[in-house]
Design a protein around this motif. Sequence first.
Motif, mmCIF file in Angstrom:
data_model
loop_
_atom_site.group_PDB
_atom_site.id
_atom_site.type_symbol
_atom_site.label_atom_id
_atom_site.label_comp_id
_atom_site.label_asym_id
_atom_site.label_seq_id
_atom_site.Cartn_x
_atom_site.Cartn_y
_atom_site.Cartn_z
ATOM 1 N N LYS A 189 -10.311 56.630 16.037
ATOM 2 C CA LYS A 189 -9.481 56.194 14.913
ATOM 3 C C LYS A 189 -9.345 54.676 14.980
ATOM 4 C CE LYS A 189 -5.125 56.445 12.622
ATOM 5 N NZ LYS A 189 -3.713 56.588 12.756
ATOM 6 N N GLN A 190 -10.015 54.012 14.044
ATOM 7 C CA GLN A 190 -9.921 52.558 13.907
ATOM 8 C C GLN A 190 -10.235 52.188 12.465
ATOM 9 O OE1 GLN A 190 -11.564 49.651 16.602
ATOM 10 N NE2 GLN A 190 -11.729 51.188 18.217
ATOM 11 N N ASP A 191 -9.723 51.059 12.070
ATOM 12 C CA ASP A 191 -10.000 50.498 10.749
ATOM 13 C C ASP A 191 -11.174 49.536 10.883
ATOM 14 O OD1 ASP A 191 -10.016 49.047 8.353
ATOM 15 O OD2 ASP A 191 -7.832 48.947 8.244
ATOM 16 N N TYR A 192 -12.195 49.702 10.069
ATOM 17 C CA TYR A 192 -13.362 48.834 10.208
ATOM 18 C C TYR A 192 -13.093 47.396 9.785
ATOM 19 C CZ TYR A 192 -14.431 50.173 5.286
ATOM 20 O OH TYR A 192 -14.388 50.425 3.953
ATOM 21 N N HIS A 193 -11.959 47.135 9.187
ATOM 22 C CA HIS A 193 -11.580 45.748 8.887
ATOM 23 C C HIS A 193 -11.231 44.978 10.161
ATOM 24 C CE1 HIS A 193 -10.728 47.545 4.881
ATOM 25 N NE2 HIS A 193 -11.237 46.397 4.481
ATOM 26 N N LYS A 194 -10.752 45.710 11.155
ATOM 27 C CA LYS A 194 -10.296 45.064 12.386
ATOM 28 C C LYS A 194 -10.458 46.070 13.531
ATOM 29 C CE LYS A 194 -6.396 42.678 14.430
ATOM 30 N NZ LYS A 194 -5.003 42.319 14.309
ATOM 31 N N THR A 195 -11.585 45.994 14.213
ATOM 32 C CA THR A 195 -11.830 46.921 15.312
ATOM 33 C C THR A 195 -11.427 46.303 16.637
ATOM 34 O OG1 THR A 195 -14.083 46.209 15.858
ATOM 35 C CG2 THR A 195 -13.848 47.809 14.049
ATOM 36 N N GLU A 196 -11.403 47.136 17.646
ATOM 37 C CA GLU A 196 -11.078 46.688 18.996
ATOM 38 C C GLU A 196 -12.345 46.495 19.832
ATOM 39 O OE1 GLU A 196 -8.277 49.566 20.493
ATOM 40 O OE2 GLU A 196 -6.956 49.276 18.777
ATOM 41 N N PHE A 197 -13.514 46.569 19.219
ATOM 42 C CA PHE A 197 -14.777 46.424 19.930
ATOM 43 C C PHE A 197 -15.120 44.948 20.128
ATOM 44 C CE2 PHE A 197 -15.387 50.324 17.264
ATOM 45 C CZ PHE A 197 -15.330 51.243 18.302
ATOM 46 N N SER A 198 -15.777 44.655 21.237
ATOM 47 C CA SER A 198 -16.281 43.297 21.427
ATOM 48 C C SER A 198 -17.496 43.100 20.515
ATOM 49 C CB SER A 198 -16.670 43.063 22.889
ATOM 50 O OG SER A 198 -17.737 43.914 23.258
ATOM 51 N N TYR A 232 -23.902 50.945 10.421
ATOM 52 C CA TYR A 232 -24.141 51.395 9.058
ATOM 53 C C TYR A 232 -22.848 51.950 8.460
ATOM 54 C CZ TYR A 232 -24.358 56.216 10.796
ATOM 55 O OH TYR A 232 -24.064 57.424 11.378
ATOM 56 N N ALA A 233 -22.821 52.001 7.155
ATOM 57 C CA ALA A 233 -21.709 52.593 6.418
ATOM 58 C C ALA A 233 -22.311 53.329 5.228
ATOM 59 C CB ALA A 233 -20.743 51.517 5.950
ATOM 60 N N VAL A 234 -22.018 54.597 5.123
ATOM 61 C CA VAL A 234 -22.514 55.396 4.001
ATOM 62 C C VAL A 234 -21.328 55.729 3.109
ATOM 63 C CG1 VAL A 234 -23.559 57.592 3.333
ATOM 64 C CG2 VAL A 234 -24.459 56.331 5.295
ATOM 65 N N GLU A 235 -21.329 55.116 1.942
ATOM 66 C CA GLU A 235 -20.292 55.363 0.938
ATOM 67 C C GLU A 235 -18.883 55.141 1.478
ATOM 68 O OE1 GLU A 235 -21.140 59.138 -0.947
ATOM 69 O OE2 GLU A 235 -23.259 58.614 -1.084
ATOM 70 N N SER A 236 -18.729 54.133 2.343
ATOM 71 C CA SER A 236 -17.391 53.801 2.827
ATOM 72 C C SER A 236 -17.081 52.318 2.668
ATOM 73 C CB SER A 236 -17.221 54.216 4.291
ATOM 74 O OG SER A 236 -18.151 53.561 5.114
ATOM 75 N N ALA A 237 -18.080 51.464 2.776
ATOM 76 C CA ALA A 237 -17.834 50.026 2.699
ATOM 77 C C ALA A 237 -17.308 49.611 1.330
ATOM 78 C CB ALA A 237 -19.096 49.245 3.027
ATOM 79 N N ASP A 238 -17.645 50.377 0.305
ATOM 80 C CA ASP A 238 -17.166 50.036 -1.033
ATOM 81 C C ASP A 238 -15.659 50.249 -1.177
ATOM 82 O OD1 ASP A 238 -17.515 52.823 -0.860
ATOM 83 O OD2 ASP A 238 -17.767 53.015 -3.015
ATOM 84 N N ALA A 239 -15.046 50.926 -0.208
ATOM 85 C CA ALA A 239 -13.595 51.122 -0.239
ATOM 86 C C ALA A 239 -12.842 49.959 0.407
ATOM 87 C CB ALA A 239 -13.231 52.431 0.466
ATOM 88 N N ALA A 240 -13.580 49.037 1.027
ATOM 89 C CA ALA A 240 -12.944 47.877 1.638
ATOM 90 C C ALA A 240 -12.270 47.040 0.556
ATOM 91 C CB ALA A 240 -13.987 47.036 2.371
ATOM 92 N N ASN A 241 -11.129 46.466 0.904
ATOM 93 C CA ASN A 241 -10.405 45.679 -0.075
ATOM 94 C C ASN A 241 -9.967 44.366 0.550
ATOM 95 O OD1 ASN A 241 -8.999 44.840 -2.282
ATOM 96 N ND2 ASN A 241 -7.284 46.219 -1.992
ATOM 97 N N PRO A 242 -10.622 43.271 0.194
ATOM 98 C CA PRO A 242 -11.776 43.161 -0.686
ATOM 99 C C PRO A 242 -13.061 43.575 0.058
ATOM 100 C CG PRO A 242 -11.233 40.994 0.155
ATOM 101 C CD PRO A 242 -10.176 41.946 0.679
ATOM 102 N N VAL A 243 -14.103 43.904 -0.686
ATOM 103 C CA VAL A 243 -15.349 44.397 -0.104
ATOM 104 C C VAL A 243 -15.906 43.423 0.925
ATOM 105 C CG1 VAL A 243 -17.730 45.073 -0.585
ATOM 106 C CG2 VAL A 243 -15.887 45.864 -2.070
ATOM 107 N N ILE A 244 -15.790 42.135 0.685
ATOM 108 C CA ILE A 244 -16.315 41.138 1.617
ATOM 109 C C ILE A 244 -15.655 41.262 2.983
ATOM 110 C CG2 ILE A 244 -14.737 39.282 1.001
ATOM 111 C CD1 ILE A 244 -18.483 38.861 1.695
ATOM 112 N N SER A 245 -14.450 41.814 3.054
ATOM 113 C CA SER A 245 -13.758 41.955 4.335
ATOM 114 C C SER A 245 -14.469 42.937 5.259
ATOM 115 C CB SER A 245 -12.307 42.410 4.127
ATOM 116 O OG SER A 245 -12.269 43.739 3.634
ATOM 117 N N PHE A 246 -15.243 43.849 4.697
ATOM 118 C CA PHE A 246 -16.025 44.772 5.516
ATOM 119 C C PHE A 246 -17.073 44.013 6.317
ATOM 120 C CE2 PHE A 246 -19.910 47.234 6.088
ATOM 121 C CZ PHE A 246 -19.443 48.272 6.874
ATOM 122 N N LEU A 247 -17.730 43.073 5.660
ATOM 123 C CA LEU A 247 -18.767 42.321 6.340
ATOM 124 C C LEU A 247 -18.201 41.458 7.436
ATOM 125 C CD1 LEU A 247 -20.868 41.306 3.226
ATOM 126 C CD2 LEU A 247 -21.283 43.192 4.815
#
Length: 152
Positions: free
Chosen positions: A120-129, A137-152
């Motif tokens: 359980k983690q938010d891809y906007h801010k992970t705990e991974f190095s 990869y992201a399949v039909e999930s990155a488009d839910a980022a708000n704003p989308v650029i924050s996913f990248l």
Amino acid sequence: MEKLNLNIEHLYDRGQDDYTLYNRLLHGDEVGMHYGFWEKDTESLLDAQQNENEYVKLKLNLGPNDKILDAGCGIGGVMFFLAEHYGISVTGITISSEQVKKGQKIAEQKSLQTLLKFIKQDYHKTEFSNDSFGKIYAVESADAANPVISFL
């Protein structure tokens, strides 16, 4: 404009039973919930999803020794495909506690818990190095980022 504050985790958690029913009715499986790629010879949603899963593997040139992150994994549809068909190990993250539990349960039922890890983690801010994964990869999930650029 006022920003709408939604509890997205709550929405995903509450909708989990609907996803399961949807998948069982459409193709007798409870894993995977994406539109897929429809080709001329594609006959079903399951075939379309398999097309998309193969595309992910092909485009990322995935191999068994890669360190892979599925950002927004849900219950792990693509992850299960990669593990079952190619023996590829994947770590998946989702903001939904229910999706983590369901993914882990299915991995145990399919004896894939050594290949698949759900966190359980938010891809906007992970705990991974920064060097934790070689491919993401992201399949039909990155488009839910708000704003989308924050996913990248």
